[in-house]
Scaffold this active site. Structure first.
Site, PDB file in Angstrom:
ATOM      1  CB  SER A   1      -7.803   3.875   3.214  1.00 36.65           C
ATOM      2  OG  SER A   1      -7.146   3.178   4.107  1.00 36.65           O
TER       3      SER A   1
ATOM      4  CE  LYS B   1      -3.742   1.998   2.735  1.00 32.49           C
ATOM      5  NZ  LYS B   1      -4.639   1.999   3.947  1.00 32.49           N
TER       6      LYS B   1
ATOM      7  CB  SER C   1      -8.129   0.730   5.994  1.00 35.42           C
ATOM      8  OG  SER C   1      -8.947   2.221   6.073  1.00 35.42           O
TER       9      SER C   1
END
Length: 467
Positions: free
Chosen positions: A159, A82, A183
């Site tokens: 997210s 990420k 997330s």
């Protein structure tokens, strides 16, 4: 990804065949690159793709293996990270419109522990700006496409919006994400993979761009629970102050699951509650004991979340101190939530911290009554981007997407999600499995028992449609 891709093999099998010479790191990286060539731009999982560099690295890894070298369990495994983790040689944007300073390219403990094992790093995946959102949208870079709908552009969950997509599209076998209110678990649930949220403080968060210094937790996404268990064991010994290894898979007949009757089931999109209830019935029929158990103070916790919790204030503090120039360029959906912190007095922030301590203590005590708690992971089907355009639609959908998962963060629990079916829209449905703090190893063993009964996501969902 083709059904014969080596990336579909369990991580343990990939590791074993890398070492016995029947599979190479180059073949794994080539499979990832082929998947990216066929659907990578369509799915838009990556902000920074480095397939050619990863392939060159994989060839060097093969040479090391040929000489008897072994750098660790994740050697040669294609991985995505990420884009809020600092990674050497790769830019960090944290979902924003501007590249962060070079200091955000110095790796922290997690990335160091991962890269020391010589995986093939395929690239950095998209994130909601500064990880502040549960749907996966981004005004600067666009939202990755949820691969399970070949017609409409549905959100992938956030997210960690590109993480689950990188797995389903066949470009990685393991993905690193973070979880502050859901997330990791939301994108895992919405894209039909598995995800692990660790207990806050178990793994260090240094050199991960912070959303909430209180609640941020690193996490993992993969295709099956056993893959999570394998990767957890590979990393935890080098990261946790209290390391543990995943134990043998328990018998379902030896497990007691608590199932709340309220809150988590309210107003679910059609098919979600039904799929999770069916999964729980299957576990009960296989011998598991299922009892009613309510997590304490869920209404109080959700009220705190609706008021902004701690994340808005803590992100605002970080931006003002470290990146003040970013505030005027924020995604409007993120900016609205950050601005809300301007009106919070210091006493209210301290009150909220004290309330979280109370929530954590009460939840830890209640969780001692069962082996794990089972709920739907996400209450809504992944919305289309079109449906989020009207005024007020995004905040409403975002809050509802985060509703079930945020309880683990506010109550200090660890959590797991695994796919159990499809909703009425044909989109993946996740079962959330919650355990007490620091119980990740036990939680993963329980997850393996559940997966052994219900099947993996590949068994339940198959492969997504072609783009």
């Amino acid at each position: 990804m083709t059904t014969n891709s080596p990336l579909l093999q369990p991580l343990r099998q990939q590791a074993a065949t890398l070492r016995d010479g029947t599979l190479s790191a180059s073949e794994l990286a080539e499979a990832a690159c082929a998947a990216y060539a066929s659907r990578g731009k369509h799915d838009n999982a990556y902000l920074t793709w480095q397939g050619e560099a990863a392939l060159a690295f994989a060839r060097a890894t093969d040479a090391l293996i040929a000489q008897g070298g072994d750098s660790g369990p994740l050697m040669g495994i294609p991985v995505s990270i990420k884009d809020i983790y600092a990674v050497p040689g790769l830019p960090t944007y944290a979902g924003s419109s501007r590249r962060l300073p070079a200091s955000w390219e110095r790796p922290g403990p997690i990335v160091k522990a991962l890269l020391a094992q010589l995986p093939s790093l395929m690239g950095k995946t998209h994130t909601v700006e500064f990880a502040f959102g549960g749907l996966g949208t981004n005004a600067h870079w666009g939202a990755p496409r949820n691969p399970w709908d070949s017609q409409a552009h549905r959100t992938p969950g956030g997210s960690s919006s590109g993480a689950g997509v990188s797995l389903i599209s066949g470009t990685a076998g393991l993905a690193l994400g973070t979880d502050t209110a859901g997330s990791v678990r939301i994108p895992a649930s919405m894209t039909g993979v598995v995800g692990l949220k660790t207990t806050a403080g178990r793994w260090p968060a240094q050199q991960i761009v912070p959303l909430s210094t209180t609640l941020d937790t690193p996490g993992l996404l993969a295709r099956r629970v056993d893959d999570l268990a394998y990767a957890f064991d590979a990393l935890d010994a080098n990261l946790s102050p209290r390391p543990s290894r995943v134990s043998a898979t328990p018998e379902l007949a030896d497990l007691t699951f608590g199932v709340p009757e309220t809150f988590f089931w309210d107003d679910c999109s059609p098919g979600i509650a039904e799929a999770v209830q069916q999964a729980i019935r299957q576990l009960e029929a296989a011998g598991a004991r299922v009892v009613t158990l309510e997590l304490p103070n869920t209404d109080e916790a959700y009220e705190l979340f609706q008021k902004g919790g701690l994340a808005a204030a803590e992100l605002a503090a970080f931006l003002k101190a470290e990146l003040p120039e970013m505030e005027d360029a924020l995604d409007p959906n993120v900016a609205a939530r950050v601005r809300a912190a301007d009106d919070m007095p210091a006493w209210e922030y301290v009150r909220r911290r004290s309330l979280l301590d109370k929530l954590c203590a009460a939840a830890a005590e209640r969780m001692g009554q069962v082996d794990a708690v089972l709920t739907p992971t996400v209450a809504i089907t992944p919305p289309t981007l079109e449906s989020l355009a009207p005024e007020g639609a995004y905040p409403k959908a975002n809050m509802k997407a985060l509703r079930n998962t945020v309880m683990a963060n506010f109550m200090g629990l660890c959590g797991l999600t695994l796919p159990v079916g499809r909703d009425a829209a044909g989109m993946p449905v996740g079962l959330q499995v919650l355990a007490g703090p620091w119980q990740e190893a036990r939680l993963l063993a329980i997850g393996q028992a559940i997966e052994a009964k219900l099947g993996t996501g590949l068994d339940i969902l198959g492969e997504p449609p072609a783009p």
